[in-house]
Design an enzyme around this catalytic site. Structure first.
Site, PDB file in Angstrom:
ATOM      1  N   GLU A 164       0.789  -1.243   0.000  1.00 43.12           N
ATOM      2  CA  GLU A 164       0.000   0.000   0.000  1.00 43.12           C
ATOM      3  C   GLU A 164       0.816   1.287   0.000  1.00 43.12           C
ATOM      4  O   GLU A 164       0.532   2.214   0.752  1.00 43.12           O
ATOM      5  CB  GLU A 164      -0.980  -0.022   1.177  1.00 43.12           C
ATOM      6  CG  GLU A 164      -1.880  -1.252   1.171  1.00 43.12           C
ATOM      7  CD  GLU A 164      -2.822  -1.355   2.372  1.00 43.12           C
ATOM      8  OE1 GLU A 164      -2.681  -0.561   3.317  1.00 43.12           O
ATOM      9  OE2 GLU A 164      -3.694  -2.240   2.359  1.00 43.12           O
ATOM     10  N   GLU A 271      -6.026 -10.828  -1.201  1.00 40.62           N
ATOM     11  CA  GLU A 271      -6.835 -10.598   0.005  1.00 40.62           C
ATOM     12  C   GLU A 271      -8.319 -10.555  -0.352  1.00 40.62           C
ATOM     13  O   GLU A 271      -9.036  -9.609  -0.020  1.00 40.62           O
ATOM     14  CB  GLU A 271      -6.419  -9.286   0.689  1.00 40.62           C
ATOM     15  CG  GLU A 271      -4.938  -9.194   0.996  1.00 40.62           C
ATOM     16  CD  GLU A 271      -4.556  -7.964   1.812  1.00 40.62           C
ATOM     17  OE1 GLU A 271      -5.436  -7.319   2.419  1.00 40.62           O
ATOM     18  OE2 GLU A 271      -3.358  -7.636   1.845  1.00 40.62           O
TER      19      GLU A 271
HETATM   20  C1  HAH Z   1      -5.550  -4.657   3.999  1.00 42.89           C
HETATM   21  N1  HAH Z   1      -5.687  -3.254   3.804  1.00 42.89           N
HETATM   22  C2  HAH Z   1      -4.174  -5.031   4.556  1.00 42.89           C
HETATM   23  O1  HAH Z   1      -3.262  -5.313   3.514  1.00 42.89           O
HETATM   24  C3  HAH Z   1      -4.228  -6.238   5.482  1.00 42.89           C
HETATM   25  O2  HAH Z   1      -2.963  -6.429   6.058  1.00 42.89           O
HETATM   26  C4  HAH Z   1      -5.258  -6.053   6.589  1.00 42.89           C
HETATM   27  O3  HAH Z   1      -5.269  -7.160   7.451  1.00 42.89           O
HETATM   28  C5  HAH Z   1      -6.567  -5.786   5.991  1.00 42.89           C
HETATM   29  C6  HAH Z   1      -6.681  -5.151   4.812  1.00 42.89           C
HETATM   30  C7  HAH Z   1      -6.842  -2.846   3.072  1.00 42.89           C
HETATM   31  C8  HAH Z   1      -7.314  -1.440   3.299  1.00 42.89           C
HETATM   32  C9  HAH Z   1      -8.434  -0.991   2.662  1.00 42.89           C
HETATM   33  O4  HAH Z   1      -9.088  -1.800   1.821  1.00 42.89           O
HETATM   34  C10 HAH Z   1      -8.908   0.307   2.860  1.00 42.89           C
HETATM   35  C11 HAH Z   1      -8.249   1.163   3.715  1.00 42.89           C
HETATM   36  C12 HAH Z   1      -7.155   0.711   4.361  1.00 42.89           C
HETATM   37  C13 HAH Z   1      -6.692  -0.593   4.158  1.00 42.89           C
END
Ligand code: HAH
Length: 367
Positions: A164, A271
């Site tokens: 990210e 994911e």
């Molecule tokens: C993910 N971010 C992460 O990669 C993962 O490590 C965590 O457990 C859950 C989600 C996604 C995300 C998003 O879709 C929107 C805002 C912030 C983060």
């Protein structure tokens, strides 16, 4: 009560017979001789799931073994949990997941070496609380990556090296994280370089969300292309796939897969979950209408259509997609129960609370 006794007995059996897949299926799930996602998709890609060490000690373990052939620690390998103090690593959780995978011959994806969230409090500051220099922070990143990657060398086959790093703001390229503010853009290439030095056989991914947005997609493309062109060891793009009943459309997902396929790297859906609520990307306060959390027939139908469409396209792009990982196991727990709204139950996965396949599951495995 009787049900409880039976599942406790099943669990005991499971613990004492860790080699036997047959006996594990007595812990309440369908028999392990029945096909799972990994079997239906054996000619396509690995099928993975994000887990906690705790879940693997419950009856969810048997479901994991029946359905999946790859694990990602949901939290246990993140910088905060695994490296809570500068001189202290906490290996217990990550080790237990890796050992479970090894005992049962599952692959493991490491998640994640460098991220702006869930970082330990010591990372960006010195002992007086002042922000550290670029040299210090890069050295800390290098030490972290070498230590973690080295420990799991040979048992973690792929890493989400950087997670990210792209900004969500349309006019901003990189996320203005502490990493970027202190080190500038080069922390990204360095992270890949160090991960590769630590384990030259590991498959290295850049991982991000909202990859289906045309604007963010182009920024991810630009970043990965610039790394590749500069000779940085990057081997794949992780498309998180946190989707919802209202997005992506078939066209949107197909153009996303097509665009990234053009980079000549492997793609993984890292994911996957499909929320029953319209997509929102930022955490927010609860509103009165959030009280309606029933898994209605309408939500069920919308969700199964999205799952069906997504897997049709994944199969179509099987040459470039090497893995699909669900973000959590069943409706007993999902991170979406607390995001974007705290304590709003979501139903984003293929298995219900009793670990039974939902209608959407059958859409995913029938073609
Ligand atoms: C993910 N971010 C992460 O990669 C993962 O490590 C965590 O457990 C859950 C989600 C996604 C995300 C998003 O879709 C929107 C805002 C912030 C983060």
């Amino acid at each position: 009560m009787i049900k409880k006794l039976f599942s406790a007995a099943g669990l005991l059996l499971l613990l004492s017979c860790s080699q036997s897949r047959q006996l594990q299926s007595t812990s309440g799930n369908t028999a392990s001789s029945e096909k799972g996602l990994k079997d239906y998709y054996a000619d396509y890609f690995t099928m993975g799931v994000a887990v906690s060490p705790r879940a693997l000690k419950t009856d969810e373990a048997a479901l994991v073994l029946q359905q999946f052939n790859s694990l990602t620690p949901e939290n246990a390998m993140k910088m905060g949990p695994i490296h809570p103090k500068e001189t202290e690593y906490n290996w217990a959780g990550a080790d237990s997941i890796v050992q479970f995978a090894q005992r049962n011959k599952l692959k493991v994806r490491g998640h994640t070496l460098c991220w702006h969230n869930q970082t330990p409090s010591w990372l960006f500051v010195d002992d007086k609380g002042n922000t550290v220099s670029k040299e210090v922070l890069l050295q800390r990143l290098k030490d972290h990556i070498f230590t973690v990657v080295n420990r799991y060398k040979g048992s973690v086959y792929a890493w989400d090296v950087v997670n990210e790093a792209i900004s969500d703001k349309p006019d901003e390229y990189l996320r203005p994280s502490q990493w970027l503010k202190i080190c500038g853009e080069e922390y990204i290439a360095k992270a890949f370089q160090w991960a590769h030095e630590a384990d030259p056989n590991a498959v290295l991914f850049y991982n991000d969300y909202n990859e289906i947005s045309p604007v963010k997609r182009e920024k991810i493309y630009r970043l990965v292309k610039s790394l590749k062109d500069a000779g940085v060891p990057i081997h794949g793009i992780g498309l998180q796939g946190h989707w919802a009943v209202n997005e992506p459309s078939r066209e949107q997902l197909e153009s996303t897969l097509q665009r990234f396929a053009g980079l000549g790297l492997k793609l993984q859906i890292t994911e996957l979950d499909i929320s029953v609520y319209p997509k929102e990307h930022d955490a927010r306060e609860r509103r009165p209408e959030d009280a309606n959390t029933a898994f209605t027939a309408e939500r069920e139908q919308q969700q199964l259509e999205k799952y069906k469409m997504a897997f049709e396209l994944f199969r179509k792009y099987k040459k470039v997609i090497s893995g699909v990982t669900f973000w959590n196991i069943s409706e007993r727990y999902s991170w979406l129960d607390n995001f974007p709204v705290k304590n709003r139950k979501d139903y984003p996965l293929l298995f219900d609370k009793d670990l039974k396949p939902k209608k959407a599951y059958w859409e995913v495995v029938k073609w």
